[in-house]
Motif scaffolding. Structure first.
Motif, PDB file in Angstrom:
ATOM      1  N   SER A  96      50.053  42.286  33.979  1.00 47.23           N
ATOM      2  CA  SER A  96      49.522  43.327  33.111  1.00 47.23           C
ATOM      3  C   SER A  96      49.542  42.800  31.676  1.00 47.23           C
ATOM      4  CB  SER A  96      50.368  44.604  33.220  1.00 47.23           C
ATOM      5  OG  SER A  96      49.898  45.585  32.316  1.00 47.23           O
ATOM      6  N   VAL A  97      48.384  42.807  31.027  1.00 49.42           N
ATOM      7  CA  VAL A  97      48.258  42.258  29.676  1.00 49.42           C
ATOM      8  C   VAL A  97      47.975  43.393  28.693  1.00 49.42           C
ATOM      9  CG1 VAL A  97      47.014  40.654  28.183  1.00 49.42           C
ATOM     10  CG2 VAL A  97      47.365  40.088  30.606  1.00 49.42           C
ATOM     11  N   ASP A  98      48.787  43.469  27.634  1.00 52.09           N
ATOM     12  CA  ASP A  98      48.560  44.383  26.517  1.00 52.09           C
ATOM     13  C   ASP A  98      48.187  43.543  25.306  1.00 52.09           C
ATOM     14  OD1 ASP A  98      49.474  46.397  28.203  1.00 52.09           O
ATOM     15  OD2 ASP A  98      51.493  46.371  27.357  1.00 52.09           O
ATOM     16  N   ALA A 123      37.008  40.655  27.084  1.00 51.10           N
ATOM     17  CA  ALA A 123      36.518  39.956  28.279  1.00 51.10           C
ATOM     18  C   ALA A 123      37.601  39.048  28.826  1.00 51.10           C
ATOM     19  CB  ALA A 123      35.267  39.140  27.940  1.00 51.10           C
ATOM     20  N   VAL A 124      37.662  38.957  30.140  1.00 54.25           N
ATOM     21  CA  VAL A 124      38.609  38.075  30.807  1.00 54.25           C
ATOM     22  C   VAL A 124      37.811  36.980  31.492  1.00 54.25           C
ATOM     23  CG1 VAL A 124      40.391  37.882  32.586  1.00 54.25           C
ATOM     24  CG2 VAL A 124      40.227  39.967  31.193  1.00 54.25           C
ATOM     25  N   GLN A 135      35.031  44.762  29.223  1.00 51.88           N
ATOM     26  CA  GLN A 135      35.010  46.181  28.889  1.00 51.88           C
ATOM     27  C   GLN A 135      34.621  46.325  27.417  1.00 51.88           C
ATOM     28  OE1 GLN A 135      35.843  48.912  31.016  1.00 51.88           O
ATOM     29  NE2 GLN A 135      35.033  50.128  29.329  1.00 51.88           N
ATOM     30  N   VAL A 136      33.724  47.271  27.135  1.00 54.53           N
ATOM     31  CA  VAL A 136      33.289  47.530  25.761  1.00 54.53           C
ATOM     32  C   VAL A 136      33.978  48.796  25.255  1.00 54.53           C
ATOM     33  CG1 VAL A 136      31.314  48.027  24.261  1.00 54.53           C
ATOM     34  CG2 VAL A 136      31.080  46.387  26.143  1.00 54.53           C
ATOM     35  N   TYR A 137      34.466  48.726  24.018  1.00 57.38           N
ATOM     36  CA  TYR A 137      35.163  49.857  23.392  1.00 57.38           C
ATOM     37  C   TYR A 137      34.486  50.188  22.064  1.00 57.38           C
ATOM     38  CZ  TYR A 137      38.888  48.470  26.609  1.00 57.38           C
ATOM     39  OH  TYR A 137      39.605  48.143  27.726  1.00 57.38           O
ATOM     40  N   THR A 159      45.534  45.670  31.042  1.00 52.78           N
ATOM     41  CA  THR A 159      44.517  44.893  31.759  1.00 52.78           C
ATOM     42  C   THR A 159      45.236  44.173  32.907  1.00 52.78           C
ATOM     43  OG1 THR A 159      43.191  44.589  29.765  1.00 52.78           O
ATOM     44  CG2 THR A 159      42.807  43.038  31.575  1.00 52.78           C
ATOM     45  N   ILE A 160      44.853  44.492  34.145  1.00 50.59           N
ATOM     46  CA  ILE A 160      45.547  43.975  35.327  1.00 50.59           C
ATOM     47  C   ILE A 160      44.812  42.762  35.875  1.00 50.59           C
ATOM     48  CG2 ILE A 160      46.416  44.518  37.637  1.00 50.59           C
ATOM     49  CD1 ILE A 160      47.742  46.113  35.377  1.00 50.59           C
TER      50      ILE A 160
END
Length: 197
Positions: A96-98, A123-124, A135-137, A159-160
């Motif tokens: 899990s990434v913060d 993006a990963v 993912q766009v925010y 982000t998993i």
């Protein structure tokens, strides 16, 4: 588009805020004494994915209509520093990434509002530049009365990412940037950028 990580810049966010971000999100080694299956990343044994800003997307210029003159600039914005931490869940083989990143925006002469919204992405990618997810925010930015600059801070938690075998966090890159149109990307490539001061 080839993946390249732009140098991470410190914006003019106060050093105290950057230091607190680094403390809050900096990776550290900590094995849970209660036997939990979660372990903090950022160590040699449990490395976090590399994070950074995708080259050519670290800044954006919003223009009025099809104009490209300085008087047509509605606003400019740039991303500063990116910090992150990760946690390994060994029971389900995920990471899990913060992460958090800061930036600054500036109103231009063509601005008609003090409230703007900038689209950014997270993006990963895996090794060999393969896009894994994106993912766009939206980041709303309000400029205080009498000021032409405003700062922003964005956090993205949880982000998993899967891992296993000999693969760990090092197989991933987590990249941030502004979500640019084709015209905005071309503008970035053609017009020399002067950082916001």
């Amino acid at each position: 588009m080839p993946i390249s990580i732009a140098p991470q810049r410190l914006s003019r966010l106060s050093l105290a805020l950057v230091a607190s971000l680094a403390l809050a999100l900096g990776g550290c080694s900590s094995l849970n004494p209660f036997g939990s299956s979660e372990k903090e990343g950022g160590t040699t044994q449990l490395p976090c994915p590399q994070v950074g800003v995708l080259g050519e997307t670290d800044h954006i210029t919003l223009l009025r209509g099809a104009g490209t003159d300085l008087t047509d600039i509605v606003a400019r914005a740039e991303i500063g520093r990116v910090v992150s931490k990760c946690t390994y869940n060994t029971s389900d083989a995920t990471i899990s990434v913060d992460l958090a990143f800061d930036g600054i925006a500036e109103l231009g002469p063509a601005a008609t509002s003090r409230d703007l919204v900038f689209n950014v992405f997270v993006a990963v990618t895996r090794r060999f530049d393969t896009l894994d997810k994106k993912q766009v925010y939206q980041i709303p930015v309000s400029f205080p009365a009498g000021q032409r600059q405003a700062r922003f801070l964005k956090t993205v938690d949880g982000t998993i990412l899967p891992y296993g075998g000999t693969a760990d966090g090092r197989i991933y890159q987590v990249l941030v940037g502004f979500q640019l149109t084709a015209e905005q990307l071309e503008y970035n490539r053609q017009v020399a950028y002067t950082p916001i001061r």
